[in-house]
Every structure is written in C-alpha cells, then in structure tokens.
Motif scaffolding. Sequence first.
Motif, PDB file in Angstrom:
ATOM      1  N   ASP A   9     -64.119  10.795  19.057  1.00 34.27           N
ATOM      2  CA  ASP A   9     -64.874  10.025  20.120  1.00 34.27           C
ATOM      3  C   ASP A   9     -64.344   8.703  19.742  1.00 34.27           C
ATOM      4  OD1 ASP A   9     -66.348  10.074  17.872  1.00 34.27           O
ATOM      5  OD2 ASP A   9     -68.071   9.526  18.988  1.00 34.27           O
ATOM      6  N   GLY A  10     -63.643   7.812  20.779  1.00 38.03           N
ATOM      7  CA  GLY A  10     -63.398   6.416  20.665  1.00 38.03           C
ATOM      8  C   GLY A  10     -62.277   6.022  18.978  1.00 38.03           C
ATOM      9  N   THR A  11     -63.218   4.794  18.237  1.00 34.69           N
ATOM     10  CA  THR A  11     -63.428   4.643  16.639  1.00 34.69           C
ATOM     11  C   THR A  11     -63.755   4.846  16.020  1.00 34.69           C
ATOM     12  OG1 THR A  11     -63.973   2.501  17.500  1.00 34.69           O
ATOM     13  CG2 THR A  11     -61.439   2.589  17.679  1.00 34.69           C
TER      14      THR A  11
ATOM     15  N   SER B 213     -66.747   5.785  21.977  1.00 37.23           N
ATOM     16  CA  SER B 213     -67.606   6.567  20.416  1.00 37.23           C
ATOM     17  C   SER B 213     -68.756   6.725  21.233  1.00 37.23           C
ATOM     18  CB  SER B 213     -67.760   4.893  19.622  1.00 37.23           C
ATOM     19  OG  SER B 213     -65.937   4.718  19.360  1.00 37.23           O
ATOM     20  N   GLY B 214     -69.376   7.666  20.621  1.00 33.76           N
ATOM     21  CA  GLY B 214     -70.465   8.819  20.570  1.00 33.76           C
ATOM     22  C   GLY B 214     -70.651   9.219  22.189  1.00 33.76           C
ATOM     23  N   ALA B 215     -69.818   9.562  23.135  1.00 31.23           N
ATOM     24  CA  ALA B 215     -69.871   9.773  24.255  1.00 31.23           C
ATOM     25  C   ALA B 215     -70.119  11.867  23.816  1.00 31.23           C
ATOM     26  CB  ALA B 215     -68.357  10.546  24.740  1.00 31.23           C
ATOM     27  N   PRO B 216     -69.738  12.596  22.728  1.00 33.50           N
ATOM     28  CA  PRO B 216     -70.007  13.764  21.977  1.00 33.50           C
ATOM     29  C   PRO B 216     -71.499  13.824  21.892  1.00 33.50           C
ATOM     30  CG  PRO B 216     -68.103  13.345  21.195  1.00 33.50           C
ATOM     31  CD  PRO B 216     -68.633  11.947  22.149  1.00 33.50           C
ATOM     32  N   ALA B 217     -71.990  12.385  21.062  1.00 30.21           N
ATOM     33  CA  ALA B 217     -73.639  12.893  20.809  1.00 30.21           C
ATOM     34  C   ALA B 217     -74.420  12.427  22.055  1.00 30.21           C
ATOM     35  CB  ALA B 217     -73.938  11.649  19.737  1.00 30.21           C
ATOM     36  N   GLN B 218     -74.128  11.655  23.010  1.00 31.30           N
ATOM     37  CA  GLN B 218     -74.685  11.578  24.239  1.00 31.30           C
ATOM     38  C   GLN B 218     -74.694  13.270  24.907  1.00 31.30           C
ATOM     39  OE1 GLN B 218     -76.302   8.384  26.228  1.00 31.30           O
ATOM     40  NE2 GLN B 218     -76.731  10.652  26.357  1.00 31.30           N
TER      41      GLN B 218
ATOM     42  N   SER C 267     -59.167   3.428  13.922  1.00 29.26           N
ATOM     43  CA  SER C 267     -59.192   4.985  13.535  1.00 29.26           C
ATOM     44  C   SER C 267     -60.015   5.875  13.165  1.00 29.26           C
ATOM     45  CB  SER C 267     -58.173   5.333  11.876  1.00 29.26           C
ATOM     46  OG  SER C 267     -58.256   6.588  11.803  1.00 29.26           O
ATOM     47  N   ARG C 268     -60.797   6.604  14.118  1.00 31.49           N
ATOM     48  CA  ARG C 268     -61.558   7.457  13.937  1.00 31.49           C
ATOM     49  C   ARG C 268     -61.376   8.223  12.844  1.00 31.49           C
ATOM     50  NH1 ARG C 268     -60.526   9.185  20.048  1.00 31.49           N
ATOM     51  NH2 ARG C 268     -58.176  10.856  19.621  1.00 31.49           N
TER      52      ARG C 268
END
Lengths: 182, 310
Positions: free
Chosen positions: B127-129, B108-113, B164-165
């Motif tokens: 991204d993740g959940t 979770s948060g990888a694309p924002a990073q 669920s994302r």
Amino acid sequence: MVLSSDDINRAVRRIAHEILEGNKGPQDLLLLGIPTRGAHLARRLGEALLQVEGTEVPVGSLDVTMYRDDLRRQPTRAVEPTDIPGDGVDGKVVVLVDDVLYSGRTVRSALDALADLGRPRAVRLAVLVDRGHRELPIRADYVGKNLPTSHSERVMVRLVEHDGEGTEGVRIAGPADGGAAR
Amino acid sequence: MKHLLSIADLSREEILSVLDTAVSMHEVQHRDVKKLPTLRGRTIINFFFEDSTRTRSSFEIAGKWLSADTINLTGKGTSVSKGESLRDTVLTIDAMGVDMLIVRHPASGAPAQIADWVGCSVVNAGDGTHEHPSQALLDAYTMRRALGDLEGRHVAIVGDLTHSRVLRSNLLCLRRLGAQVTLVAPPTLMPSGIVAWAGADGFATSYDLDEVLPTVDAVMMLRVQRERMSGGYFPTAREYAVTYGLTPRRLALLQDHAVICHPGPMNRGLEISADAADAARSLVLDQVSAGVAVRMSILYHLLAGEGSEQ
C-alpha cells in the motif's frame, strides 16, 4: 502405565518381523512416519528391520496437516516437514507409522497426501496403540497393542526422542490429566 | 490472525510460525502434483489497483495450490473506473461471500481501511509507501534459508528508502527476528524522521555504502522508484549507480558468506549491476520462488484455523 519403554521396543521389533513376513522380505518397503511421534517410531522400526534383516529400509516422514478435514474447527496447526526418501513412493510398499490409531481421520489424510505424491504398490498401516472408536472404515495391519478405551480417556504416548529421558511409555489418563494425548 | 496488514501486528512467534510453515509449503513446489486440499471451497480475490507481476501471480498460484478459488481484479476493469467509491466496490465483493481480499493500492493505509469495512480477511499486498508485509516475510524466509537464524545477523537495506514500502516491513520484520539493520541511502532518499519509527528501534543509518558492505551478512538493494519521484533526488542515474549501486567493485567488498537480495523489479545498471544480480550469492530468484511458499503459509494461517470462518 500400559506399556513401558521395554514393551514399546518389543512391540516395534515384533512389528518389524510381521512386516518382513507379510512382505516376504524387505524389498520395495518404504516406512513413512506421521509426525511427530509416528516419525520417531518409523525410525525405530527402520533400525529394527536393519537388525533383523541386515537391509536398510528407507524411512521418511509424511505430514498430513494440510489434508485434514478439521482444519476449520481447530486453531491453526503447526505444519511439520514431509520427507520422502529415495525415488518417491511409486511402486513401493509404503508402511504408514503412527503412535495412536483413534478415529482414523489422520490415516485418511495420510492416504490423500500419499496419493498426491505418487502411486504406491500397496499401503500398510502400523500403529503402536489401537484405541478403537473408528469413524472411518480403516484398520491397522500391524498393532503394538490393542487398548480398549472410553471416549473420555486419553492415551498418552511418550518417546525418549520427543519427550526426553525417563518419560518413555504409554499411559491412559482421565480427561482432567492434561498433556498432549490422543 | 484474521488480517495481514502490517508486520507490526505480528509477534516474533507468529512470524516464525509463518516462516516455519513455509518450509513445508516449499516442498510442494517440487512435486508433480502441486496441489493441497487445504483451502478447498474458499474464495480469494486478488484486488490490484497497481501493476504487479510477482506479488499478484504468486498470491494467485499460492491460492490455487491450496485449492482455493482465486479471482483477479484490477482497478481498471471494475466499477471503480465508472466512479464507484472504493468502499462500495469492496462491500459489493464482500457481499458475494468471498473469504479473503488481497489488496494492492497506491494509497498508504487503503488495505487497513478496507479491513474496517468488510467481514472477510484482508491481506495488504503493498500500500503506497507504507508496507508490503508478505514481501518482508519472504525476504526473511530467503535470508534464513541462506544464513540460518537471523538473530545477530547484520543486514543492510540500501537505496530509495523514501519511496519504499518494502523498507518499513523489512525493517520491522528483521528487527523482530533479532537482526541488526543498517539503512544506507543518499541524504535525499533517507526518509525524514526515520529514527522515530515506532516498533523498529535499534537500527543504524549510513550514507556510506563502502563502509557498511564489509560488515554485512546480507545486503538488500531497493529499486529506485522513479515513477514515484516528483523532483530530482540525485543528479544523474550514472552518479547514483557509482555512489549507491552494487557495482562489481562493491561486490568484492562483501564477506564470502554474504548474500544479495532485491525484492524486484530490478533496474539493472542503476541500483544493481548485472554482475551482482546474476552472482552465485544473489538470492533474487530464490526470493521469487520463496514468494509462493511464504504466501501459501500466509493464506494457511489466515484461512485454515479456528475462527477464520465467516
């Protein structure tokens, strides 16, 4: 005011006669208006053809936004629907309809969009106002009014269908007058 | 818009603009020549660290139909598997002059990073959940086509909410469009602290699917994500199917106009019965079809306009 509501309607009727004369009748005609005001004018042209000839000519709209060559230079534009009536454009005499002919780039985009939809027998161009300043080798077959303008002036076309009652007409405005114009 | 990382970043007007443009994009799907020149000369990389069929292929098709050059990368075939850090890998790709990275990542948060590291546009493809914004937009698009304006409509989101994302993105998107949302799940799969989720106020929760179904205009069944479950969230699959599955009996509880959505992939017989999945009111395949149109619209909004040049 350069064209009043009555002038616009007279111009549309005259163009309808010219289209019928050039095409030797209404057979195989397909009117495609370029949104937004071109689409309204195409519908009016369709009604005029019906009155003159008694034959219903299919009318649709062709959005050219996705084919423009200035997409990266402008804010994202809203994409209008494309509606091709009947059996498509193959073998048809397509009359593109727009309100103002200026640089010619919109028409170039429309020709590209048409080529992706099929192969018309011929493509004609009808415009309400030709204001000059072409940047491409394009000319209109049917013109409501030739309107020589300077680059700094704006041609404002208002139609009842889009702009509401009491607004209809064509005006030339200075650069500071604002409003949707071309 | 430069990135699409979360539905929370989009205003109601921006969401509607994406959905309205998708209507025009959908028309391209029925043409002989499925190609628009809009993104000619643009390069898009699909960077998928997780398996995906519909999201990856529909982003790829969307890019190709808009004339962009699209390339698929997976975590496995890249230098990440040799031990290179995610940051170095994406900086390498960014340095090649690509215009957009579409990222699916288990964290979770990888694309924002990644969006913080690179100069190109970044789209969160799950991204993740956390979120799956393009899925939420295509779900809203599909429901809007079936039901009209979503303002005041009642949508139930049912199933494995914890993992669920799709849930978070859909909740934000539907609320922003004015729909009423009820989340339905067994207590073990209802995320803790869900009522405190920022930006998604005004939704209800329930443990009783039978009570909710007769009131909804749309029901969205979520997949039970057994691959993400470390413990026992319910006794048996059979019991889950009986208590929370959209069974033929429950199908009959729906109003005549109500529609069924499922973001896929479906576990038939678990959260959704074959009768429900294949029903005339099921929009599952419409969602897939809409996926390409909505993703074309997303790419258009991110790459076509002023300021999108690198």
